[in-house]
Each structure stands twice: as structure tokens, then as C-alpha cells.
Design an enzyme around this catalytic site. Structure first.
Site, PDB file in Angstrom:
ATOM      1  N   LEU A   1       0.834  -1.199   0.000  1.00 55.54           N
ATOM      2  CA  LEU A   1       0.000   0.000   0.000  1.00 55.54           C
ATOM      3  C   LEU A   1       0.866   1.244   0.000  1.00 55.54           C
ATOM      4  CD1 LEU A   1      -2.567   1.751   0.520  1.00 55.54           C
ATOM      5  CD2 LEU A   1      -2.288   1.218   2.961  1.00 55.54           C
ATOM      6  N   SER A   2       0.559   2.191  -0.863  1.00 58.02           N
ATOM      7  CA  SER A   2       1.163   3.517  -0.844  1.00 58.02           C
ATOM      8  C   SER A   2       2.679   3.424  -1.015  1.00 58.02           C
ATOM      9  CB  SER A   2       0.755   4.221   0.442  1.00 58.02           C
ATOM     10  OG  SER A   2       0.974   5.602   0.354  1.00 58.02           O
ATOM     11  N   ALA A   3       3.464   3.827  -0.008  1.00 53.97           N
ATOM     12  CA  ALA A   3       4.911   3.665  -0.115  1.00 53.97           C
ATOM     13  C   ALA A   3       5.260   2.193  -0.286  1.00 53.97           C
ATOM     14  CB  ALA A   3       5.603   4.227   1.126  1.00 53.97           C
TER      15      ALA A   3
END
Length: 497
Positions: free
Chosen positions: A166-168
Site C-alpha cells: 500500500l502507498s509507499a
């Protein structure tokens, strides 16, 4: 839920102070901006359910390894690596993402890599630093070492190792897929970035808010240059993105699609589109055999985070919290896309595979096939040697234009009225009658003397095809393949066996 205490990198890092400054600067950026508020409480993981694993390698990225292994997991089960987002932890991701539920249901181990505030002030994976995201370096190598450790310790199938984030963690996942296509069979990037979108802190801003509008080939080249030389087999990639994400803009999903479809060589025209719960649209891009290679899941109105769907339904999983948003269970659909449910990674909503494919006749140039009808089928795709060669509404097909004495493999896939392609049938093999095509390697002069080529204006041309072969002399050498009597094509790269 208390977070597991991270292992911290020594204060005097051999990488020097410059890197430390970049890590502190990342806190101002809040790379992938998951810095607002405290994490919402979720269902706690018991001490027995999530276990820290040590001794998994040299660990140059100073990461921690946590694992969830269902009881009595058999040898040869799949493995999933799940990377948290900024300000999150392995325990938090384990409690909210739904992967533990699916691991119990389908039978696979989950490894949760965890970074820390020493590596990055906001506990983000450093997807934007080449020293942490390239093959054999930093955090990327630590994550790869975790995969190796899990395969060894749990007996996981090395051919069914997958990674998601997720995300980073999504940005790092894309980089891992590019750097280690020999390790991962599939990946899923949730609210993340294209592989190698940024290698500096400044470029990270651009990627998050206004990703570069590169061509698919340019994006694909970034993956190919990160992978080992000569790589020809690539992971299957799922891309998840909310349309209302203002942290990682939805344009990133488009660039990710362009990147991975180009890597697969399948173009950017969808094979089909279908609707899921939670306002989600799934767009599929098939490989040449008709299997999904890339899928893009666009969640209407969803902000930045991981899509979850709490509940006890068959398609539900996960728990809501900060950056865990109640829409659709992304982990469930990702697991099915990878084939962790036992469907082999085919389109989960497609019709079943046609039964009993058979070869009914062959000639020098044709192969005729039949198969049993599929009730849901509106048509059928026929593939020869992995490439689609025809579509028919009937339960039989004749493939034409073949060379004599050649062997080919065929599969058939049913297509429903909505255009969804199902699983391919078992493969059947057919050999055309007659003698196989002959190859001849000789000078242009010798080819013309033998009648395999002709001369016009001092230049040589292949008989039948008319392909130019260069000057008529004894120095220029070509290999010619006779595809039919009196018809030759240039085959300098090699002739069929």
C-alpha cells in the site's frame, strides 16, 4: 494494538550522513503522505498469529520480518509478502488488510516486512531511493532475503511467491517486481507508483502529484533495465487506485498500466471490463494465451488507502481504519487474480474451460479441432502455440496456412456474452502431414543457381516471397526457409526444428 518494536540501524551508518539527511527530509515530504492522525484500532492479532522472524540474511535495509503461517500449512503452498504504508506497521497491516483471512481460507503463508523510524522518519519504505529499491541493494535486498527465508523455513513454492503493498509499500512493490521478476510470480500495487518513477526526493513529489507522462515503451524500459539481462518471464500485476485519491493521484494507475502492459507486450486496449462491488471497475489486459496479465481496479470515490470490505461474506475481508477504506476487499480479488484460490490465475468471473479438446483431422497446411460446448459461452478463442489465431461461435475450428510437417499446441477458451474470457482448455498437439520445411544456408550466388532466389538489377531476391537479400555475389550469405513448394523466406535467425 501495540506495534512490534522495530530493530534499529546503528547510529553510525556506513552509508554516511547524506543519506540520513535525505531520510529526515522525507519526513517533511511525508512520502506518500500517510502522516495524519493515529491509526484506528482494529482487531488485534494474537502473539501466536504474527511472529517475528530473525536471521533472514544480511539485512542491509535494516528491516524487520514478521510472518503469519496457518496451522498445518503443507509444503509447496504459495507465499505472499505484504508491505505496509507510511506510519503503519506489520501488525497493523496484518490486522486490517484481510490477508490473514485469505491465508487461512486458501492455504498460504504471509510475510510482512516492516521498516522503522530510523530508516525513514514516517516509517515509509524508501521506494524513491535507488540505494533501497534496486536489485541487490538496501531495503529491496532485505525484502528478497525474507522471501528466501520463508521459502526455506515454511517450504513455500518458489514459483508462487507474490508481493503486494500500500502507498509507499506499493511503490516499493512495483520496484521489487521490476528488480526481481525471477522471484515474484505476481504483484499488486495499491495506491502506489510506477516502478522507478523516482530516485530522488524531489522526483518523489512529481510522481505522487503529477507523474511523468512517459510513453508505455519508456515506462517499460525502466522495468527492463532494472531486471536481470535477458529476462523474458514477467510477474502478473494488479493495480488498485481510488478515483478521489489526492495523495497519490489516479494518473499513477494509468502510468502503471502503461508500464506493465508494455512489459508484457500486450498493448493498452482492454481485453474486457467488468463491475465489482463498492463502485469498482476492473479492467483486464490478457497475455497472448488469453490469461490476465495486468488488471486495473478503479474504486469510484475512494480516497488514499487500501480497499477493504469487513464482513463474513465470501468476497469480504479486512477491517476499516485509517487508510483502510470500506469499499471492496482488494486482497480477495488480488488473491483470485494471482490464482491463490486454485483457479490458476484466470479471470475469476469467466466461464469454465472447454472439456475434451481434440484434433479431428490434419493436412499439409491445416489442423481441425473440436471441443465440448460450454453453457455460458457466446464464442470461443482458439490459441496456437500461445497466440490467438481465431474466434468462433461453433465448437469446432480449422486452423489454416500452416507449414507441412510442423507440430503445434492448441488451447481453447470460452468467452461469455459480456466478453469475459474463461480458463483455457487442456492443450492438444497436432502435426501437419507432409515433409517439414527445409532450410538452406548459402551465398546469394548459390541460392540463385539452385533456384531458391533470382537476380534483378544486380540484387538478389528470395523466390516466392520476393524478400530482398542484397547484392548478387558469393560473399553475402543468407538462410532461406521453404515454407511451401517454391516459396522461400529469409530465416537468418534460425530455422524451425
Amino acid at each position: 494494538m501495540s506495534r512490534p518494536h522495530p530493530v534499529r540501524r546503528p547510529a553510525k551508518s556506513p552509508e554516511g550522513p547524506a543519506r540520513g539527511l535525505r531520510r529526515l527530509a522525507a519526513s517533511a515530504l511525508g512520502v506518500l503522505a500517510l502522516t495524519a492522525g493515529l491509526l484506528a484500532a482494529g482487531p488485534p492479532a494474537t502473539a501466536a498469529s504474527l511472529t517475528q522472524v530473525t536471521g533472514f540474511g544480511s539485512n542491509p535495509g535494516n528491516l524487520s520480518m514478521y510472518a503469519y503461517v496457518p496451522d498445518a500449512l503443507p509444503t509447496g503452498a504459495p507465499l505472499v509478502l505484504a508491505l505496509h504504508g507510511c506510519t503503519q506497521s506489520a501488525g497493523d497491516y496484518h490486522a486490517h488488510s484481510g490477508w490473514a483471512t485469505l491465508a487461512d481460507r486458501y492455504g498460504f503463508a504471509v510475510v510482512y516486512p516492516q521498516t522503522n523510524a530510523t530508516n525513514n522518519a514516517n516509517s515509509c519504505f524508501n521506494w524513491f531511493e535507488a540505494g533501497d529499491s534496486a536489485r541487490g541493494r538496501g531495503e529491496a535486498l532485505s525484502i528478497k532475503q525474507m522471501a528466501d527465508k520463508a521459502v526455506e523455513q515454511y517450504g513455500s513454492d518458489p514459483g508462487r511467491v507474490h508481493i503486494t503493498g500500500l502507498s509507499a509499500g506499493g511503490g516499493m512493490t512495483a520496484n521489487m517486481l521490476a528488480a526481481y521478476p525471477d522471484v515474484f510470480a505476481g504483484g499488486a500495487v495499491a495506491s502506489g507508483l510506477p516502478a522507478r518513477c523516482a530516485e530522488t526526493l524531489t522526483a518523489a513529489y512529481t510522481c505522487m502529484y503529477s507523474p511523468p507522462d512517459r510513453t508505455p515503451a519508456q515506462w517499460g524500459d525502466l522495468v527492463r533495465s532494472a531486471a536481470p539481462a535477458g529476462t523474458t518471464s514477467w510477474p502478473r500485476v494488479a493495480i488498485w487506485q481510488g478515483t478521489a485519491d489526492t495523495t497519490v493521484r489516479p494518473a499513477n494507475a494509468t502510468e502503471l498500466r502503461d508500464q506493465w502492459t508494455n512489459v508484457w507486450g500486450v498493448g493498452q486496449t482492454p481485453s474486457r471490463t467488468r463491475s465489482l462491488t463498492g463502485g469498482t471497475t476492473a479492467t483486464t489486459y490478457d497475455d497472448p494465451t488469453g490469461r490476465p496479465a495486468v488488471e486495473v481496479y478503479s474504486v469510484s470515490g475512494m480516497a488514499h488507502g487500501l480497499a477493504v470490505d469487513p464482513g463474513g461474506g465470501a468476497e469480504q475481508c479486512g477491517a476499516t481504519g485509517t487508510y483502510y477504506l470500506d469499499t471492496v476487499c482488494s486482497s480477495y480479488h488480488t488473491a483470485r487474480f494471482w490464482g491463490l484460490d486454485g483457479d490458476g490465475g484466470e479471470s475469476p468471473d469467466g466461464p469454465p474451460a472447454p472439456a475434451r479438446p481434440a484434433v479431428t483431422a490434419t493436412t499439409d497446411t491445416t489442423v481441425s479441432l473440436t471441443w465440448e460446448a460450454v453453457a455460458e459461452a457466446a464464442s470461443y478463442h482458439v490459441h496456437r502455440d500461445g497466440t490467438r489465431v481465431g474466434t468462433t461461435a461453433a465448437t469446432h475450428y480449422t486452423d489454416t496456412g500452416l507449414a507441412p510437417g510442423t507440430t503445434h499446441g492448441y488451447t481453447v477458451a470460452a468467452v461469455d456474452a459480456a466478453g469475459t474470457v474463461g480458463s483455457p482448455s487442456a492443450a492438444v498437439t497436432a502435426t501437419t502431414t507432409g515433409s517439414p520445411p527445409a532450410c538452406h544456408t548459402a551465398s546469394n550466388y548459390a541460392h540463385t543457381v539452385a533456384g531458391r532466389a533470382y537476380v534483378s538489377g544486380g540484387h538478389t531476391y528470395a523466390a516466392g516471397s520476393g524478400q530482398p537479400m542484397g547484392l548478387w555475389n558469393t560473399f553475402t550469405v543468407h538462410t532461406l526457409l521453404e515454407t511451401s513448394p517454391g516459396h522461400y523466406v529469409i530465416a537468418d535467425s534460425g530455422c524451425p526444428a
